[in-house]
Scaffold this active site. Structure first.
Site, PDB file in Angstrom:
ATOM      1  N   ARG A   1     -15.803  12.055   7.233  1.00  0.00           N
ATOM      2  CA  ARG A   1     -14.537  12.726   7.572  1.00  0.00           C
ATOM      3  C   ARG A   1     -14.233  13.844   6.577  1.00  0.00           C
ATOM      4  O   ARG A   1     -13.751  14.914   6.943  1.00  0.00           O
ATOM      5  CB  ARG A   1     -13.376  11.710   7.552  1.00  0.00           C
ATOM      6  CG  ARG A   1     -13.370  10.786   8.746  1.00  0.00           C
ATOM      7  CD  ARG A   1     -12.419   9.635   8.533  1.00  0.00           C
ATOM      8  NE  ARG A   1     -11.048  10.042   8.308  1.00  0.00           N
ATOM      9  CZ  ARG A   1     -10.142   9.316   7.637  1.00  0.00           C
ATOM     10  NH1 ARG A   1     -10.463   8.143   7.155  1.00  0.00           N
ATOM     11  NH2 ARG A   1      -8.926   9.765   7.476  1.00  0.00           N
TER      12      ARG A   1
ATOM     13  N   SER B   1      -8.870   3.239   8.225  1.00  0.00           N
ATOM     14  CA  SER B   1      -9.372   3.267   6.853  1.00  0.00           C
ATOM     15  C   SER B   1      -8.494   2.415   5.925  1.00  0.00           C
ATOM     16  O   SER B   1      -8.995   1.559   5.178  1.00  0.00           O
ATOM     17  CB  SER B   1      -9.409   4.731   6.405  1.00  0.00           C
ATOM     18  OG  SER B   1      -9.655   4.822   5.041  1.00  0.00           O
TER      19      SER B   1
ATOM     20  N   HIS C   1       0.850  -1.191   0.000  1.00  0.00           N
ATOM     21  CA  HIS C   1       0.000   0.000   0.000  1.00  0.00           C
ATOM     22  C   HIS C   1       0.883   1.238   0.000  1.00  0.00           C
ATOM     23  O   HIS C   1       1.844   1.323   0.758  1.00  0.00           O
ATOM     24  CB  HIS C   1      -0.919   0.045   1.235  1.00  0.00           C
ATOM     25  CG  HIS C   1      -1.744   1.295   1.269  1.00  0.00           C
ATOM     26  ND1 HIS C   1      -2.890   1.445   0.513  1.00  0.00           N
ATOM     27  CD2 HIS C   1      -1.563   2.470   1.905  1.00  0.00           C
ATOM     28  CE1 HIS C   1      -3.379   2.647   0.710  1.00  0.00           C
ATOM     29  NE2 HIS C   1      -2.607   3.302   1.554  1.00  0.00           N
TER      30      HIS C   1
ATOM     31  N   LYS D   1      -9.297  -2.006   4.781  1.00  0.00           N
ATOM     32  CA  LYS D   1      -9.436  -2.422   3.375  1.00  0.00           C
ATOM     33  C   LYS D   1      -8.363  -3.437   2.996  1.00  0.00           C
ATOM     34  O   LYS D   1      -8.622  -4.401   2.285  1.00  0.00           O
ATOM     35  CB  LYS D   1      -9.385  -1.193   2.474  1.00  0.00           C
ATOM     36  CG  LYS D   1     -10.639  -0.334   2.592  1.00  0.00           C
ATOM     37  CD  LYS D   1     -10.564   0.930   1.772  1.00  0.00           C
ATOM     38  CE  LYS D   1      -9.637   1.934   2.374  1.00  0.00           C
ATOM     39  NZ  LYS D   1      -9.700   3.276   1.835  1.00  0.00           N
TER      40      LYS D   1
ATOM     41  N   ASP E   1     -15.922   1.918   6.055  1.00  0.00           N
ATOM     42  CA  ASP E   1     -14.943   2.923   5.641  1.00  0.00           C
ATOM     43  C   ASP E   1     -15.549   3.922   4.666  1.00  0.00           C
ATOM     44  O   ASP E   1     -15.271   5.113   4.730  1.00  0.00           O
ATOM     45  CB  ASP E   1     -13.710   2.254   5.009  1.00  0.00           C
ATOM     46  CG  ASP E   1     -12.725   3.306   4.520  1.00  0.00           C
ATOM     47  OD1 ASP E   1     -12.267   4.098   5.368  1.00  0.00           O
ATOM     48  OD2 ASP E   1     -12.452   3.380   3.314  1.00  0.00           O
TER      49      ASP E   1
HETATM   50  N1  URA Z   1      -6.306   6.598   2.216  1.00  0.00           N
HETATM   51  C1  URA Z   1      -7.323   5.880   2.727  1.00  0.00           C
HETATM   52  O1  URA Z   1      -7.693   4.829   2.203  1.00  0.00           O
HETATM   53  N2  URA Z   1      -7.934   6.358   3.835  1.00  0.00           N
HETATM   54  C2  URA Z   1      -7.574   7.490   4.447  1.00  0.00           C
HETATM   55  O2  URA Z   1      -8.155   7.824   5.447  1.00  0.00           O
HETATM   56  C3  URA Z   1      -6.511   8.233   3.908  1.00  0.00           C
HETATM   57  C4  URA Z   1      -5.894   7.760   2.784  1.00  0.00           C
END
Ligand code: URA
Length: 434
Positions: A168, A183, A82, A187, A161
């Protein structure tokens, strides 16, 4: 449980229990807590933070709001990467096929670009026919067949999320380390992975501009991965200039093809091979990150990584003729060469502004609904420390909208600081953490 009491507790800086966090997240996902109360909770988290146990509990609550993909029917270890994103960051397209060619499963679920940063899905969709929208059944099928799959978020993955991120976004609570951690990790953990390599970017084009913030985020992501018994390595890498030379969706696929076919773009190769080397190491196919880097280079040199990319694109419906002949891709209607009006050394680049210029040319979106133009983008010819003479080309701009060219040119010229002295070379890989 009493929602108001829990908000008050966090507001006063106390820790919440796992059960309390689960109650808040699941109630909000089920729509039994209104937006105004969950917003207050988010702001309390933003202001007071969360400890490692709370952050893991938040991640777990978000993760189990949806499905965790069961990849137990697929043999072998599953490793993903990631990146927190940046300008010209196309490393996923390069490293995923390298790592799969090394014999490690790479089940990658990626996001779209928003704002000044690009997203892997938009890049892949620049390949005519490529589908990022597979069912979970087809996701597993493709992974089983080629050891690699690259798709977008599905409705089943961490639905909490999606809801929380939208809230947010409108309550000024995006820039919170525990909320970002929950978040990202909910995922990634839903993919059914065994290990994760993290690329946390820092600098003028990064989400976390300050090194100390990037380090704190990396540590929080590492702690959470470990709480779920996942293998993890994080890198803090430089985003004070675009990565590689191409920015824009098809442009970035094109540059990735070049690397996969053996061309060398030094900064892009260094970051990509470091990340793939770490994934190969975590996947048990190398004894060290360095050995993984060597193997990555071999898999480029013997053509196996490029073959893997072709196999993936074919399986996901893409027209592979563009991979063999990238030059046949349609061209943008208008181009402009940005030339320097001064002489000196490139000593800093406001990379955020370069990302915004690419967005204005049509390569990105400012709102989720905006449509992107895969042909739009920038070829950026200069790197930090390069010598620049008067009239020399800094960048080439490509767009179908002639009207945006002059603004993009001005933005790019303003983003560069040119000095008489050569600046000190900065490290690309700033820190390794595990
Ligand atoms: N990327 C994400 O998937 N979530 C966040 O909160 C910030 C960056």
């Amino acid at each position: 449980m009493n929602t108001i009491e829990l908000i008050r507790k966090k507001r006063n800086g106390e820790s919440l229990s796992k059960e309390e966090i689960l109650f808040l997240v699941s109630s909000y996902t089920k729509n039994t807590i209104p937006d105004y109360q969950f917003s207050a909770f988010l702001m309390a988290v933003y202001l007071k933070g969360m400890n490692t146990i709370e952050t893991a509990a938040l991640t777990e609550a978000m993760l189990y709001s949806g499905k965790v993909i069961d990849l137990s029917s697929i043999k072998g270890i599953k490793i993903d990467k990631h990146s927190t994103g940046g300008v010209g960051d196309k490393t996923s397209l390069i490293i995923a096929p390298i790592v799969a060619a090394a014999g490690i499963n790479v089940p990658m679920i990626s996001g779209r670009g928003l704002g000044h940063t690009g997203g892997t899905l938009d890049k892949l969709e620049a390949i005519p026919g490529y589908s990022t929208n597979l069912s979970l059944r087809d996701y597993k099928k493709v992974l089983k067949k080629c050891g690699l799959v690259l798709i977008g978020q599905t409705k089943e993955i961490a639905p909490a999320d999606k809801l929380i991120y939208a809230l947010r976004d409108v309550t000024a609570t995006v820039e919170s380390i525990p909320l970002i951690t929950g978040s990202i990790m909910s995922k990634k953990l839903a993919e059914g992975i065994d290990g994760l390599v993290l690329d946390v970017k820092t600098g003028s084009g990064a989400f976390m501009q300050k090194f100390s913030d990037a380090k704190a985020l990396a540590q929080s992501l590492i702690n959470t991965a470990k709480a779920f018994d996942k293998k993890v390595i994080a890198f803090i890498t430089d985003m004070n200039q675009p990565l590689g030379n191409y920015i824009g969706n098809w442009f970035e696929v094109h540059e990735s093809i070049k690397i996969l076919r053996g061309e060398v773009v030094p900064d892009l190769c260094e970051v990509s091979f470091t990340l793939s080397g770490a994934m190969i190491y975590l996947g048990g196919k190398a004894k060290s990150i360095n050995e993984g880097i060597q193997l990555s280079k071999e898999l480029i040199a013997n053509g196996k990584a490029f073959e893997k990319f072709v196999e993936l694109v074919k399986l996901q419906g893409g027209d592979v003729s563009y991979l063999y002949k990238p030059e046949k891709y349609p061209k943008a209607k208008h181009t402009l060469k940005v030339k320097s009006n001064v002489e000196g050394f490139v000593s800093s680049i406001d990379t955020y502004q370069i990302g915004v210029a690419a967005l204005e040319l049509g390569a990105g979106r400012s709102k989720k609904e905006d449509v992107i133009d895969p042909k739009a983008g920038i070829i950026f010819h200069k790197k930090l420390g390069d010598k620049l003479s008067k009239g020399e080309i800094i960048a080439e701009l490509f767009t179908d909208e002639k009207i945006v060219l002059n603004d993009a040119e001005k933005r790019i010229l303003k983003a560069l600081r040119i000095t008489d002295d050569k600046p000190k070379k900065q490290k690309l890989i700033k820190l390794i953490m595990d």
